[in-house]
Design an enzyme around this catalytic site. Sequence first.
Site, PDB file in Angstrom:
ATOM      1  CE  LYS A  85       1.329   1.273  -0.612  1.00  0.00           C
ATOM      2  NZ  LYS A  85       0.396   0.902  -1.798  1.00  0.00           N
ATOM      3  CG  ASP A 127      -2.338   0.770   0.762  1.00  0.00           C
ATOM      4  OD1 ASP A 127      -1.354   0.138   0.605  1.00  0.00           O
ATOM      5  OD2 ASP A 127      -3.516   0.776   0.123  1.00  0.00           O
ATOM      6  CG  ASP A 160       0.333  15.952   5.864  1.00  0.00           C
ATOM      7  OD1 ASP A 160       0.889  14.689   5.952  1.00  0.00           O
ATOM      8  OD2 ASP A 160       1.096  16.966   5.474  1.00  0.00           O
ATOM      9  N   GLY A 163     -10.893   4.495  -0.383  1.00  0.00           N
ATOM     10  CA  GLY A 163     -11.594   3.970   0.956  1.00  0.00           C
ATOM     11  C   GLY A 163     -11.853   2.238   0.632  1.00  0.00           C
ATOM     12  CD1 TRP A 214      -7.129  -1.474   1.549  1.00  0.00           C
ATOM     13  CD2 TRP A 214      -5.763  -1.358   3.201  1.00  0.00           C
ATOM     14  NE1 TRP A 214      -5.923  -2.027   1.082  1.00  0.00           N
ATOM     15  CE2 TRP A 214      -5.130  -1.983   2.188  1.00  0.00           C
ATOM     16  CE3 TRP A 214      -5.048  -0.882   4.422  1.00  0.00           C
ATOM     17  CZ2 TRP A 214      -3.520  -2.324   2.399  1.00  0.00           C
ATOM     18  CZ3 TRP A 214      -3.675  -1.231   4.602  1.00  0.00           C
ATOM     19  CH2 TRP A 214      -2.914  -1.933   3.687  1.00  0.00           C
ATOM     20  CG  ASP A 255      -6.034   9.871   1.715  1.00  0.00           C
ATOM     21  OD1 ASP A 255      -5.428   8.551   1.684  1.00  0.00           O
ATOM     22  OD2 ASP A 255      -5.498  10.984   0.860  1.00  0.00           O
TER      23      ASP A 255
HETATM   24  C1  LIG Z   1      -2.689   3.653  -2.334  1.00  0.00           C
HETATM   25  S1  LIG Z   1      -3.632   5.164  -1.945  1.00  0.00           S
HETATM   26  C2  LIG Z   1      -4.343   4.133  -0.814  1.00  0.00           C
HETATM   27  C3  LIG Z   1      -5.674   3.205  -0.822  1.00  0.00           C
HETATM   28  C4  LIG Z   1      -6.487   2.975   0.199  1.00  0.00           C
HETATM   29  N1  LIG Z   1      -5.774   2.178   0.952  1.00  0.00           N
HETATM   30  C5  LIG Z   1      -7.829   2.116  -0.396  1.00  0.00           C
HETATM   31  O1  LIG Z   1      -7.942   1.188  -0.208  1.00  0.00           O
HETATM   32  O2  LIG Z   1      -8.500   2.958  -1.089  1.00  0.00           O
HETATM   33  C6  LIG Z   1      -2.585   5.854  -1.070  1.00  0.00           C
HETATM   34  C7  LIG Z   1      -2.874   7.220  -0.515  1.00  0.00           C
HETATM   35  O3  LIG Z   1      -2.092   7.784   0.647  1.00  0.00           O
HETATM   36  C8  LIG Z   1      -2.462   9.174   0.693  1.00  0.00           C
HETATM   37  N2  LIG Z   1      -1.428  10.040   1.139  1.00  0.00           N
HETATM   38  C9  LIG Z   1      -0.080  10.267   0.846  1.00  0.00           C
HETATM   39  N3  LIG Z   1       0.527  11.144   1.614  1.00  0.00           N
HETATM   40  C10 LIG Z   1      -0.267  11.133   2.871  1.00  0.00           C
HETATM   41  C11 LIG Z   1      -0.114  12.065   3.903  1.00  0.00           C
HETATM   42  N4  LIG Z   1       0.806  12.882   4.107  1.00  0.00           N
HETATM   43  N5  LIG Z   1      -1.314  12.067   4.637  1.00  0.00           N
HETATM   44  C12 LIG Z   1      -2.295  11.347   4.490  1.00  0.00           C
HETATM   45  N6  LIG Z   1      -2.613  10.643   3.531  1.00  0.00           N
HETATM   46  C13 LIG Z   1      -1.596  10.558   2.563  1.00  0.00           C
HETATM   47  C14 LIG Z   1      -2.989   9.468  -0.779  1.00  0.00           C
HETATM   48  O4  LIG Z   1      -3.541  10.609  -0.784  1.00  0.00           O
HETATM   49  C15 LIG Z   1      -3.569   8.189  -1.402  1.00  0.00           C
HETATM   50  O5  LIG Z   1      -4.835   8.346  -1.242  1.00  0.00           O
END
Ligand SMILES: C[S@@+](CC[C@H](N)C(=O)[O-])C[C@H]1O[C@@H](n2cnc3c(N)ncnc32)[C@H](O)[C@@H]1O
Length: 402
Positions: free
Chosen positions: A219, A179, A142, A53, A55, A126
């Site tokens: 990203k 992200d 998802d 969280g 961002w 997320d």
């Molecule tokens: C790099 S982290 C994000 C960090 C976030 N932007 C922050 O600032 O805290 C990547 C996130 O992508 C989420 N993620 C990956 N696949 C996903 C999906 N299919 N649906 C939702 N979230 C997903 C992961 O659970 C993870 O929390």
Amino acid sequence: MGKSSKDKRDAYYRLAKEQGWRARSAFKLLQLDEEFNLFEGVTRVVDLCAAPGSWSQVLSRVLIKGEKFGRTAWQDREAKFRQQVLNVFGPEPTPSPHAAPTTTSAVPTSSDELKPRRDVKIVSIDLQPISPLPGIITLRADITHPATVPLLLKALDPDYNPSSSSQQASQPVDLVISDGAPDVTGLHDLDIYVQSQLLFAALNLALCVLKPGGKFVAKIFRGRNVDLLYAQLKIFFEKVHVAKPRSSRASSVEAFIVCINFQPPAGFKASLENPLGVGDRLSQFTPTPPPAEPLMQDHATGAWSYTPQHQQQTDGDGIYDVSVTDLTTGNKRKDHIRWIAPFVACGDLSAFDSDASYTLPEDYVSLDPVQPPTAPPYKRAIELRRANGGAYGKTQTQQAKS
Ligand SMILES: C[S@@+](CC[C@H](N)C(=O)[O-])C[C@H]1O[C@@H](n2cnc3c(N)ncnc32)[C@H](O)[C@@H]1O
């Protein structure tokens, strides 16, 4: 290895803890904002793949609290500096030697400088649970699943009727950020493929909820054929940039696409039943080739110019045929070009280098992370390890002996 070892090797990890961010990713968004002024005029935002969280924290502090970071903080500092030069105010306080050297330092904004925005709406999604943040709607879902669209539309507009067939937000948003990253396997091509699927899921959701003029930031992992993606994005946005914040390691393939001014082509209807995928719909929605502004890649060795009036689109894969004139021989020939997005390195040049190690003061005390993961993918492994006798696979009997 001591607790502070990662603090030395990763300045942004250390800074995130010092400044109260849940993840070092916060600096990536702040540095993107420094370059692109992402939050100007923005009140409604969707944050995809948002856990833990950081961002969303940035959004909360900028939009809800009205604090200044990134571009606005930089402009403010410049204005103060100019005034100081003009001797309107007294001298600026000397900055601490340990303060972050950039606008990304979270210097608290004094309460009389806070400018909270009105009617702010932030929805964060997320797969993992996101610990609550005041004023932010968090959803555990998802982003690749079609069922997430009605959830998101309902969160954006409580009057939305999920049984209606509409997949378009009645109250669209100004900005969608994503992200999203899969659990990296180390198999390069596989990681890039999975990441691109996440990116397209984010883009398809963005197409359902963005208002014309809106922005999309996501990203990407730069792999082969990433220029096809840029060509696709260029159909929907006036400007598409690829940006690399200083807080993103130079050694990583990670970068961010920053798409400005959403302008869907006439006749386009976002639909998760028929989502946009890699290379899709280029021919359908590009009656004219991309404008002449972008850079053109030369596949030949000699000097050449291109004549835009001769450009023709091919079979919709992002490759364009052009008639080129070789300046040395004067001969005309056909060539293929692809559209390449401008690449921008962002973040103040004096900002910490994410690939460098920094020495810490002798008396430095390492802090705990602000928000440890609530349900990390490795949680089950830790539970099993504990059940099997604890750390490093030792059995209870072994531990008792040692
Ligand atoms: C790099 S982290 C994000 C960090 C976030 N932007 C922050 O600032 O805290 C990547 C996130 O992508 C989420 N993620 C990956 N696949 C996903 C999906 N299919 N649906 C939702 N979230 C997903 C992961 O659970 C993870 O929390």
